[in-house]
Design an enzyme around this catalytic site. Structure first.
Site, mmCIF file in Angstrom:
data_model
loop_
_atom_site.group_PDB
_atom_site.id
_atom_site.type_symbol
_atom_site.label_atom_id
_atom_site.label_comp_id
_atom_site.label_asym_id
_atom_site.label_seq_id
_atom_site.Cartn_x
_atom_site.Cartn_y
_atom_site.Cartn_z
ATOM 1 N N ARG A 176 0.866 -1.175 0.000
ATOM 2 C CA ARG A 176 0.000 0.000 0.000
ATOM 3 C C ARG A 176 0.904 1.227 0.000
ATOM 4 O O ARG A 176 1.487 1.562 1.012
ATOM 5 C CB ARG A 176 -0.865 -0.042 1.270
ATOM 6 N N HIS A 183 -3.568 4.404 4.717
ATOM 7 C CA HIS A 183 -4.666 3.428 4.788
ATOM 8 C C HIS A 183 -5.941 4.040 4.210
ATOM 9 O O HIS A 183 -6.576 3.483 3.333
ATOM 10 C CB HIS A 183 -4.892 3.003 6.237
ATOM 11 N N TYR A 216 4.091 5.267 11.357
ATOM 12 C CA TYR A 216 4.387 3.878 11.717
ATOM 13 C C TYR A 216 5.245 3.136 10.710
ATOM 14 O O TYR A 216 5.473 1.958 10.827
ATOM 15 C CB TYR A 216 3.093 3.102 12.000
#
Ligand SMILES: Cc1ncc(C[n+]2csc(CCOP(=O)(O)OP(=O)(O)O)c2C)c(N)n1
Ligand SMILES: [Mg+2]
Lengths: 501, 394
Positions: free
Chosen positions: B288, B292, B301
């Site tokens: 990805r 998100h 993160y």
């Protein structure tokens, strides 16, 4: 359609109420394209770039960097047809070079809806603080004044509840003079009396503050309970917290769009200055005295010839895959600590009264001096990182700390700390343990010194390490062995790596 | 068959340009089925873990068609992200980086096959021939999705993680009970889900049911390495495709950034399903590249070097390199595609900005197919209520 368009700060993430302008990527006069990034905004959820909604020329920017802006407020105005000649004053209300203010029309659209007072704040569908509507998760978009249509005559103004709700056989709405209910239009009496709002604080209720404001308060060490909120329904705003943290008086000053003014050093007639103990200073003080007077500290020193290690660093820097990586001696110290902690896990533990908690993971704290004061963010589970990942994590940690964006999560849960006092040009120190940790290493300046090397006195690069440890957990033998290992690694990293891993 | 479906046998087939005996695919990673390397080198065939040999045999036109799909899907997705940032959509889940996994599998579907998406399958939706504006209406909050799942054989987006795998299993069992499997033109079903979803009870239940009832179902897992902020190692200790073994059906890991291999592997799995050979699991190994959703900040993160490493495996860049090297397409073609993508995204933007807000009363429209007395009462009350405002039409 009007040629000048104002862009309102949108809700960037499912129910956010505000965002901070981090950086403008364009300036007044710039010609911009559709979807060209114009501004970086940080919300409670994310820092994001906003792309331009229209092509054209930037006519005005309404909020400087560092300002927190409410969702729905105009932040920029764009001339979507700059080729069409000059703009008449009346079309914008302000010349481009004057202090920009959004047009009256767009300001009206973000006006807070009249306080209903008749529906309990926060009920789903009800008015929430700030004129928002509570939805299932967080608060939804503003119920703007502009969107509210007036009721036809004879309809009770309070009939705001969900239409499917049963018509209650409740007493007629008290405020209505002659509330001839228009059956079967669903009229619902007020769900509950309006909370007593006496200007500032809901009577007896918990403190009202939005989550990002609570977080800010926690970061700055401000106790929300001591503040008087200036927001809707007496809620505490970001500005209230910032004012409290910066030591300004709580007496409401007009809020400016400028960044919060730092406390200015000023000496009174007695040539003394009184600085309120708060925020990071207060936290630091509490932590340091708690630690110093509960954990019996012992400090040991070791002076090491790090010439080989510095050469190893140079070799690392010349490797292609390391070219863009920030490589500092601190990286090797961190690696040394992580490897030595693996060999002596007791060093990475917590005194918990009737037991000692030894940890298999090292959350490696790096003490950092920032504008806000001393903070110790840590790298989670640093022992699992490769050297390269460790380097990246350290760079990121430092950069985040510098910009003041270290999150509370990154500052909690540390298990072992390194303090790099060498950057201040001193040789070593006797550091105090962060509460809950059992050892802390001071890394002093690396200096060229006369040193006996292979039987001769030579100029060598030398540093001094200072290790403080909690003597309840760590005996002199263990502390010494650990420090020795760290020193051995720094004296000859390659050999230590081969020997230990 | 869907427009540009490269599965149609056509004249002028081009043999794979490089005749390399690739017993197993991607160099350095024996587990991954790959037919197009990150550098754009063609591998003639690749062998899956159960010995299946995968290859594709496309015409030049079909290769160019796949490239067009990839570019369009990416561009439309970027436009949607921009629209969210501009306050025109409430939320958007970008597919950036996963184009090949979606176009490869989406184009492998035959007209009669049914697909069950998550909330990120805009590329598959596009391949099904659905107007790409549909999911934007959903995320703008003006409708519930808007397409007819039966007409397009593409179910509604499902936000509840993993739930659609059970819906798909039930549907696939129905297909089998209806006797629609067992022949070349039988029906197959595909369920999309993510790496994070594999930890859901629903997905594991779906594996069990599909397996023991031999459902004609392809479990298509896009392993994009993250479930929001949780990395893959928080979901599994074994490669995900190997989970299939425990449930009793085949599993294969394909390079999800390789549109050709994804097509080949999916086509094969679908054909097995339609022939009555039961379910299988495909793990499309991808990344990805974006957040998100627009509410997320991935820099909190994950580290930049990781993103860069995947950037080098970009699905579009490798296809472009391949087309160029093999002289299947030239600069003018690429420019034309970019221009087409730009025009379509501007068009999409205009249509989104002009999407009418629905009349509030339409919320009663699709609650039951034939209404209900209780609903009729509510609708009447609500209509009256809306009429009580000044300026209302009545
Ligand atoms: C049952 C359920 N639990 C939690 C969520 C919240 N949620 C939304 S997306 C997501 C992560 C899904 O990750 P993955 O399956 O890997 O799919 P991806 O988003 O990476 O495509 C979660 C936990 C949800 N939507 N449904
Ligand atoms: Mg995922």
């Amino acid at each position: 359609m009007s040629r000048i368009k104002e862009f309102n700060l949108p809700d960037l993430g499912e129910g956010l109420t505000e965002g901070e302008i981090l950086a403008w990527l364009v300036k007044v006069g710039d010609v911009i394209e559709l979807n060209q990034p114009i501004v970086e905004v940080e919300t409670a959820k994310a820092a994001v770039e906003i792309p331009a909604k229209w092509a054209g020329q930037v006519r005005a920017i309404f909020h400087p960097e560092g300002t927190t802006v409410e969702v729905g407020t105009p932040i920029i105005s764009i001339d979507t047809d700059p080729g069409a000649g000059p703009i008449e004053e009346s079309t914008t209300g302000a010349p481009a070079d004057a202090l920009p203010t959004p047009s009256a029309a767009s300001l009206a659209a973000v006006e807070i809806a009249p306080e209903e007072g008749m529906v309990e704040p926060g009920l789903i569908g009800g008015a929430a603080p700030g004129g928002r509507t509570a939805v299932l998760v967080g608060y939804g978009p503003r119920t703007t004044a502009a969107k509210r249509r007036p009721r036809k005559a004879g309809v009770p103004a309070q009939a705001t509840a969900a239409p499917a709700a049963p018509v209650q056989a409740a007493p007629a709405a008290p405020v209505q003079a002659a509330p001839a209910p228009v059956a079967p239009a669903p009229v619902v009496a007020p769900v509950s009396p309006a909370p007593a709002v006496n200007g500032n604080r809901p009577a007896g209720g918990a403190v009202l503050a939005k989550p990002p404001v609570r977080r800010l308060a926690r970061d700055l060490g401000v106790d929300l309970g001591t503040l008087t909120g200036s927001g809707p329904l007496g809620s505490i705003t970001r500005e209230d917290v910032q004012r409290a943290a910066s030591g300004a008086t709580a007496a409401a000053e007009p809020l400016t769009v400028a960044a919060p003014v730092p406390a200015v050093a000023s000496f009174g007639a007695d040539r003394e200055q009184r600085i309120p103990v708060k925020g990071v200073r207060k936290l630091t003080a509490e932590n340091m005295s708690r630690s110093a007077f509960t954990a019996p500290h012992v400090t040991e020193f070791l002076t090491v010839d790090v010439t080989r290690a510095m050469k190893a660093l140079d070799r690392l820097r010349t490797r292609r895959e390391w070219r863009d990586v920030r490589v500092s001696p601190l990286l090797l110290v961190a690696k040394a600590v992580l490897l030595a902690a693996k060999r002596y896990p007791m060093v990475n533990s917590t005194w918990a009264g009737d037991e000692i908690v030894v940890k298999d993971y090292v959350n490696l704290g790096i003490a950092a001096a920032t504008e806000r004061g001393l903070i110790v963010p840590n790298i989670k589970d640093a022992g699992r990182l490769s050297l390269r990942e460790l380097a990246d994590a350290m760079t990121e940690l430092v950069q985040t700390a510098k910009t003041g964006k270290t999150s509370p999560a990154n500052m909690s849960g540390g298990t072992f700390t390194i303090t790099n006092v060498g950057v201040f040009g001193v040789d070593t120190g006797t550091p105090i343990l962060p509460p809950g940790e059992s050892a802390i290493l001071a890394f002093g300046a690396v200096r060229e010194m006369p040193w006996v090397h292979k039987g001769k006195v030579k100029p060598r690069l030398v540093t001094t390490l200072g290790l403080s440890f909690d003597h309840r957990i760590i005996d002199g033998e263990l502390g010494s062995k650990f420090l020795r290992d760290v020193g051995d690694f720094l004296a000859d990293p390659e050999a230590a790596l081969l020997a230990w891993t | 068959m869907a427009k540009g479906d490269p599965g149609v046998p056509t004249r002028g087939r081009r043999a794979a340009p490089r005749s390399k005996q690739a017993a197993s695919a991607a160099a350095g990673d024996p587990e991954l089925v790959q037919l197009l390397t990150a550098e754009g080198e063609r591998i003639e065939s690749a062998t899956g873990p159960d010995g299946t040999e995968y290859r594709v045999d496309f015409t030049d036109e079909e290769y160019r068609g796949l490239y067009r799909d990839l570019v369009l899907v990416r561009k439309l997705d970027a436009e949607a992200t921009a629209l969210q940032r501009q306050g025109e959509l409430g939320l958007w889940a970008s597919l950036l980086g996963q184009e090949a996994a979606q176009v490869g599998s989406g184009r492998a579907l035959r007209t009669q096959d049914m697909a069950f998406p998550t909330y990120r399958e805009h590329g598959v939706l596009y391949c099904r021939g659905i107007d790409p504006i549909m999911p934007l209406g959903l995320f703008r909050g003006v409708d519930q999705g808007g397409w007819d799942p039966n007409e397009f054989k593409f179910n509604m987006y499902t936000i509840v993680i993993g739930a659609q795998t059970l819906h798909a299993t039930g549907y696939a069992m129905g297909v089998a009970i209806d006797g629609k499997t067992g022949t070349d033109d039988g029906e197959a079903v595909i369920a999309y889900f993510g790496d994070g979803a594999t930890s859901q009870g629903d997905v594991n239940e779906a594996f069990v049911w599909a397996s023991v009832f031999n459902a004609p179902l392809v479990f298509f897992c896009q392993n994009n390495q993250y479930a929001i902020s949780e990395p893959l190692e928080r979901q599994t200790r074994v490669p995900l495709y190997r989970r299939a073994g425990g449930y009793g059906f085949p599993g294969v890991r394909v390079d999800g950034n390789d549109v050709l291999a994804t097509y080949a592997v999916t086509r094969h799995a679908l054909d097995n399903a339609r022939l009555g050979q039961g379910p299988s699991l495909i793990e499309a190994y991808t990344y990805r590249m974006g957040a998100h959703t627009t509410s997320d900040d991935p820099t909190r993160y994950r580290i930049a070097s990781e993103v860069e490493a995947w950037q080098a495996k970009d699905p579009i860049a490798r296809m472009k390199a391949f087309l160029t090297k093999q002289q299947i397409a030239d600069e003018s073609f690429f420019t034309e595609i970019d221009e087409q993508a730009r025009t379509e995204s501007v068009h999409l933007r205009e249509r989104v900005l002009n999407m009418p807000n629905p009349e509030p009363v339409t919320m009663f429209d699709h609650v039951y197919p034939h209404g209900s007395p209780e609903l009729d009462v509510q609708r009447a009350q609500f209509t009256k209520y809306m009429e009580s405002f000044e300026g209302s039409a009545h």
